[in-house]
Design a protein around this motif. Sequence first.
Motif, PDB file in Angstrom:
ATOM      1  N   GLU A  83       0.490  -1.615  -0.038  1.00 19.30           N
ATOM      2  CA  GLU A  83       0.112   0.276  -0.359  1.00 19.30           C
ATOM      3  C   GLU A  83       0.957   0.894  -0.209  1.00 19.30           C
ATOM      4  O   GLU A  83       0.008   2.027  -0.748  1.00 19.30           O
ATOM      5  CB  GLU A  83      -0.691   0.261   1.310  1.00 19.30           C
ATOM      6  CG  GLU A  83      -2.125  -0.982   0.950  1.00 19.30           C
ATOM      7  CD  GLU A  83      -2.564  -0.898  -0.432  1.00 19.30           C
ATOM      8  OE1 GLU A  83      -3.137   0.582  -0.359  1.00 19.30           O
ATOM      9  OE2 GLU A  83      -3.290  -1.710  -0.782  1.00 19.30           O
ATOM     10  N   ARG A 129       2.620   1.161  -3.565  1.00 19.99           N
ATOM     11  CA  ARG A 129       0.909   2.177  -4.228  1.00 19.99           C
ATOM     12  C   ARG A 129       0.865   3.749  -3.836  1.00 19.99           C
ATOM     13  O   ARG A 129       0.723   4.554  -5.022  1.00 19.99           O
ATOM     14  CB  ARG A 129      -0.291   1.658  -4.126  1.00 19.99           C
ATOM     15  CG  ARG A 129      -1.654   1.816  -5.273  1.00 19.99           C
ATOM     16  CD  ARG A 129      -2.438   0.983  -4.483  1.00 19.99           C
ATOM     17  NE  ARG A 129      -2.748  -0.827  -5.108  1.00 19.99           N
ATOM     18  CZ  ARG A 129      -2.500  -1.524  -4.004  1.00 19.99           C
ATOM     19  NH1 ARG A 129      -2.885  -1.200  -3.653  1.00 19.99           N
ATOM     20  NH2 ARG A 129      -2.557  -2.538  -5.267  1.00 19.99           N
ATOM     21  N   GLU A 130       0.921   4.212  -2.574  1.00 19.08           N
ATOM     22  CA  GLU A 130       0.431   5.558  -2.765  1.00 19.08           C
ATOM     23  C   GLU A 130       1.713   6.276  -3.464  1.00 19.08           C
ATOM     24  O   GLU A 130       1.111   7.413  -3.711  1.00 19.08           O
ATOM     25  CB  GLU A 130       0.214   5.682  -1.351  1.00 19.08           C
ATOM     26  CG  GLU A 130      -1.007   5.029  -0.681  1.00 19.08           C
ATOM     27  CD  GLU A 130      -1.212   4.878   0.288  1.00 19.08           C
ATOM     28  OE1 GLU A 130      -0.575   5.623   1.467  1.00 19.08           O
ATOM     29  OE2 GLU A 130      -2.327   3.921   1.323  1.00 19.08           O
ATOM     30  N   SER A 169      -3.061  -7.838  -3.600  1.00 18.44           N
ATOM     31  CA  SER A 169      -3.606  -7.773  -2.717  1.00 18.44           C
ATOM     32  C   SER A 169      -4.138  -8.552  -1.870  1.00 18.44           C
ATOM     33  O   SER A 169      -3.457  -9.992  -2.147  1.00 18.44           O
ATOM     34  CB  SER A 169      -4.759  -7.106  -3.021  1.00 18.44           C
ATOM     35  OG  SER A 169      -5.445  -7.659  -3.799  1.00 18.44           O
TER      36      SER A 169
END
Length: 476
Positions: free
Chosen positions: A334, A337-338, A349
């Motif tokens: 995450e 990704r951010e 995921s």
Amino acid sequence: MQMLIDGNRCDSCSGQTFAVRNPATGTVIDTVPLGGVEDIDRAVEAGTAAFEAWSTIPARERGRILFVAAQEVRRQNRSLGALLTAEQGKPLREAIDEINGFAYTLEYYHGIAASNHGEYANLPGYGHALVSRVPLGVCAAIIPWNMPALIMGWKVGPALAAGNTMILKPASTAPLTCLALAGILGEAGLPAGVLNIVTGPGETVGRAIARHPAIRKISFTGEIATGRRVMEDAAPAMKRVTLELGGSDPMIVCSDADIPAAVEGAARGRFYNCGQTCTAIKRLYVDEKIAQEFTDRLTERIRSMRIGSGMTEGVAMGPMNNRAVQQRIVDLVEAAREGNEGTIRTGGSVPHGEDFHAGYFYEPTLITDVPQDSVLLAEEVFGPVLPAVSVTDLDEALSLANKSRFGLGASVWTKNLDCVDQACSGLKAGIIWVNQHLRIPPEVPFGGMKESGLGRENGYEALEDYLEKKTVLIRP
């Protein structure tokens, strides 16, 4: 299931227990005693009492006991593998392979147990010099949950073959197979008190092992931070320490590599055991001339992998071992990704569906175009995530591969012997594979450089490290 001290199944002094869960379902499969400092004291007493007799047994006989146990382990490999899958999560075929690896390691140390010969020299002016090798005494091992059976063999095999007694602390999430294997060793003739297993948390049981003045050597496999604490706690008693502290193994794919073979190697080397292996491929560097074709093929290969319970036929990757390591992977991906740290080509995921909701699953993930300052390249990502980087040539690949505090393993994939020579000379790693990755036979020493640890497991080197040299000078 109970602890094993002095050859007897016994409860903890505290009388408390803790649960062991199936990582595919989250359900409790057994409970074990919650050991403490008093239990380590009992184990040291048992090991001390057994040491004199065990250390004087001929080495050939010690080796024979290891061999008998190994043969019984092979006979029970499917049931032991099922137990390992239930507590650790890996597919049954991988678990059976690991059980066989434990047996193979004992067989190897059976073969070399009697090779511990002394040395003699006639030194003019000094007389006759005799150098003998003697066992250290009570030793200890602290092992992780990712490969509990195999790593138990790596530590117990040489220690017992050398004539030491041993205390073993298995990981709290995967102690059951270790207890079962210790039981088989006892049935094979291992005397009471030679191998003692204490279950419980590292904060108490592990620290008590590191601090106990009567324990002469500790072999630890785990995280860097914990390894540092083990060294600090062991220092006052000047005990020997072997540390295997993980790695961030690079895989370098040269422009002339056999692409299908390298793709298969990347898939197996990264996602075996759900990526929870110290020597798993954790960074991928591919020559830009073949990067597009390579990553396209690897993406398809990863997408073909079936995930699920390790007991399900045809499953290629099981769950992660526990909720904490699963959450760590979720957080890392995450954050990437951010922060726009690369392109997630596949995975990324937690899988959804009835078969996955209670377990600790994560999709096998490939992330390409990862920036050089990404945490995915800097830290040991202990799970099914593979970051990939395109490089201009082997020189750049080696530079990036060595830009790490880790130095456990590495692999290079090429048909060019000059490239092999350059990579093997230039890579700062304790073990280097060429056109393969991951597998480690017990005949060769294994360990890391830099912050990946100290000392070596396996090979004759490990046996030597459980022995003390004693010199005698005789004047005629």
